[in-house]
Design an enzyme around this catalytic site. Structure first.
Site, mmCIF file in Angstrom:
data_model
loop_
_atom_site.group_PDB
_atom_site.id
_atom_site.type_symbol
_atom_site.label_atom_id
_atom_site.label_comp_id
_atom_site.label_asym_id
_atom_site.label_seq_id
_atom_site.Cartn_x
_atom_site.Cartn_y
_atom_site.Cartn_z
ATOM 1 N N SER A 259 18.156 -3.121 19.057
ATOM 2 C CA SER A 259 17.525 -2.838 17.838
ATOM 3 C C SER A 259 16.023 -2.872 18.057
ATOM 4 O O SER A 259 15.388 -3.347 19.083
ATOM 5 C CB SER A 259 18.160 -3.815 16.678
ATOM 6 N N LYS A 260 15.451 -2.772 16.867
ATOM 7 C CA LYS A 260 13.836 -2.897 16.812
ATOM 8 C C LYS A 260 13.194 -4.424 17.154
ATOM 9 O O LYS A 260 12.264 -4.367 17.816
ATOM 10 C CB LYS A 260 13.424 -2.832 15.196
ATOM 11 N N ARG A 261 14.208 -5.473 17.274
ATOM 12 C CA ARG A 261 13.629 -6.594 17.710
ATOM 13 C C ARG A 261 13.574 -6.375 19.419
ATOM 14 O O ARG A 261 12.648 -7.243 19.648
ATOM 15 C CB ARG A 261 14.864 -7.727 17.650
ATOM 16 N N HIS A 262 14.244 -5.584 20.130
ATOM 17 C CA HIS A 262 14.051 -5.310 21.465
ATOM 18 C C HIS A 262 12.602 -4.514 21.821
ATOM 19 O O HIS A 262 12.318 -4.672 22.712
ATOM 20 C CB HIS A 262 15.024 -4.892 22.064
ATOM 21 N N GLY A 263 12.431 -3.653 21.020
ATOM 22 C CA GLY A 263 11.205 -2.609 21.170
ATOM 23 C C GLY A 263 11.578 -1.659 20.413
ATOM 24 O O GLY A 263 12.158 -1.495 19.367
#
Ligand code: GLU
Ligand code: ZN
Length: 496
Positions: A259-263
């Site tokens: 998800s966005k949290r990873h990049g």
């Protein structure tokens, strides 16, 4: 029979790297099977679907080189390929299921369903819908219809699951083998037509995959829990279920769904950051699939020839941003200087480092700097930061930036002065000669060459990371380089 495989996204957002991996595997399975890859847009969730998402879908796939043989834009023998244009087809099928006693209208209000849910929660039950409308008498039905007409509501249509709860269901999956479930694993009587008349995914895909002659449904593993229902739906419709391939999910390094949290996750953002389509295709083909555990580089063409569904992994794929960078660097280095120039030009223009079109002087610098940056780039968007100093003077304002680790401001002054003198004296020397001069000088000053170079590099380029310094100095002109070094010497002196 040759294969027919589709990519069937819901256009409710930008193409996600995980979704595109699914599309790539579908495309490759179709090519490797000498069959057809087609595109179907599943926009039955009208409120969440958008034209922007559809454009993004086309653009992303085209950019990656994933081409389709049939689809909403080019048509084909089994169109329309966009579900909102197939409204009538779903209606007809639903009516047929009702006539055959395999589906029924449900008139229940939101309020009733909510009450049912709270009651079950209170009693710690999870039975789901109680099939209230399945067994209504003719009079009860007519009454319910009147009530709904007055309220201006439309009934939904539910699929009547087999009464025998322990009936076995077998899902044929290339990766997972025969997956066995029972009717009781399905939440009772799923909605197949919503009150707006649009079908749910379950019904729509069963009809479309049959009419469009899909041989293999390749999709994310998040659909596995719904697969038993799908098998029953195919059967109720009198159709044969396709072979399934439920792909393992794409995870971040921490084991959570990517998800966005990873990049970045939207392919559009990878593109903006300067990833090359070759790198993305090559890398994502390796997330959950491998040819022989050894070979790492594949062009799309090569993948089309050697892909096989049987070699997909059962374990979740881990998306490693570093590995993608590594592939990207590899493909950047494969480019000719001319190709790379075309690719980086937009970044130089966007950052206002050069005019559009560039002046003759700028063209000269661009051409000369390409071989200097090519070995160093991970992504194209690294370029402006690396080469800004060639086009603009960005003075160092913090003298501490000029000081190597474990050294002092006082150390730096003689180093900068020596560096300046060597540059000035060596303006006609080759890069190798300059390197030798700097090494000799460092030895004589009893310090490392790096300590001599670092303050000089920061003075001239504004950064500790730059293309090779001596080449860069030659490119920008010795006079300008010396001016920047002199300015740094002043800055350090003043800060003492
Ligand atoms: N529209 C579904 C999705 O985007 C498609 C799943 C499938 O491939 O059948 O998740
Ligand atoms: Zn009902």
């Amino acid at each position: 029979m040759s294969v027919r495989i589709r990519y069937a996204p819901s256009p409710t957002g930008l193409q996600h790297i995980g979704g595109v991996r699914t599309a790539l595997f579908e495309y490759l399975a179709a090519k490797a099977g000498k069959g057809v890859f087609y595109l179907r847009i599943e926009d039955t969730d009208q409120a969440r679907s958008s034209a922007e998402s559809i454009n993004d879908l086309y653009e992303t796939l085209r950019w990656l080189g994933i081409t389709w043989d049939e689809g909403p834009d080019i048509g084909g023998p089994y169109g329309p390929y966009i579900q909102s244009e197939r409204f009538e087809i779903y209606q007809q099928h639903a009516r047929r299921l009702i006539e055959e006693g395999k589906a029924y209208y449900c008139y229940c209000s939101e309020a009733r369903l909510n009450d049912l849910r709270s009651l079950q929660e209170k009693n710690k039950q999870s039975i789901g819908y109680d099939r209230h409308c399945r067994y209504l008498s003719r009079e009860e039905r007519e009454k319910a219809e009147e009530v709904l007409a007055k309220e201006g509501r439309k009934p939904v249509i539910r699929f009547a699951l087999p009464e025998n709860d322990s009936e076995r269901i077998v899902i044929e999956d290339v990766l997972l083998g025969e997956v066995k479930r029972k009717v009781k694993d399905i939440n009772p009587d799923p909605v197949i037509i919503k009150s707006d008349g649009f079908p749910t995914y379950h019904l729509a895909h069963a009809i479309d995959d049959t009419l469009m002659k899909t041989t293999h449904v390749i999709r994310g593993q998040e659909w596995l829990p719904s697969a038993p229902l799908h098998v029953l739906l195919f059967k109720a419709l009198g159709y044969q279920a396709p072979v399934y391939v439920h792909l393992p999910m794409v995870m971040g390094k921490d084991g959570q769904k990517l998800s966005k949290r990873h990049g970045d996750t939207a392919v559009r953002d990878f593109r903006k950051a300067g990833y090359l389509p070759e790198a993305i295709v090559n890398y994502i083909s390796q997330v959950g699939w491998s040819y022989d555990d050894k070979r790492e580089f594949f062009t799309l063409k090569e993948l089309e020839e050697c892909f096989s569904m049987e070699k997909l992994n059962k374990a979740p794929g881990v998306f490693d941003y570093k590995k993608l960078d590594w592939y990207n660097g590899h493909y950047i280095r494969q480019k000719s200087e001319g190709e790379l120039k075309t690719l980086i030009m937009p970044y130089l223009i966007d950052h206002a480092l050069v005019a559009d079109p560039p002046s003759a002087q700028e063209e000269r610098i661009i051409a000369a700097m390409i071989p200097l940056v090519q070995p160093r780039l991970k992504v194209l968007s690294d370029v402006p930061g690396l080469v800004r100093f060639l086009f603009q003077d960005v003075p160092v304002t913090d003298p501490a930036l000029l000081v190597p680790k474990n050294c002092t401001m006082t150390d730096v002054i003689p180093w900068l002065q020596k560096g300046r003198d060597l540059l000035a004296a060596g303006s006609q020397s080759s890069v190798e000669e300059l390197e030798q001069e700097f090494e000799k000088a460092a030895q004589a000053m009893d310090t490392k060459t790096g300590n001599l170079m670092m303050p000089l590099r920061v003075s001239i380029t504004g950064s500790t990371m730059s293309p090779p310094l001596f080449e860069s100095v030659k490119l920008m002109g010795i006079g300008e380089a010396l001016r920047r070094v002199d300015r740094s010497i002043e800055l350090v002196k003043q800060s003492l």
